[in-house]
Design a protein around this motif. Sequence first.
Motif: not given
Length: 179
Positions: A88-104, A106-117
């Motif tokens: 479940q919840q990460p036990d670390y603060a830094f999310c490195g993955y958000q620097h490598f991928t993104t999710y656009i 249908a609402d034209l918003n850009v999100y850091r990942c599919c879990n936070t879309a």
Amino acid sequence: MLHAPSIGIGFVVMRDNWPEVVEAARVARELGVDNFRISAIFQPDNERYFAGWYEQAQALCRKAEEQATEDFRVFNLFGERLEDLRRQQPDYAFCGYQHFTTYIGADLNVYRCCNTAYNTRGRIGSIRQCRFRDLWRSAAKEADFTSFDARACRRCQFNRKNRMVLYAIAREPADVAFV
């Protein structure tokens, strides 16, 4: 040297479709895509959702790997994703993955990942009035990434990747003397 884009098909294992994963991998291979990615659905019941059929689904996901060829890769992330649901919840603060991928969305918003879309926590910005490149290179996006704390995420399917990024950027990684 420019590389051709890699085209893949994702298969999200759910209660209603898990018996079809081997056939789906075969069809994907025959369609000529480069890869087939198998993962577990992320939903509010976490790993309890898979009770009663997890082992059978896992066995079929492994069988789907047999569809791989020299030109067609099968990425079976089913078990890894289930472990992420358990953790479940990460036990670390830094999310490195958000620097490598993104999710656009249908609402034209850009999100850091599919879990936070499609929620404010995951929203980086919008491309409704600007180019993606401009948003991605903006000071606002950098500030957003810097202030983001992964520990506030309810779950993360990229725990393993984030831990690897954290290890790679550590000031003194455990294996520093190895090289």
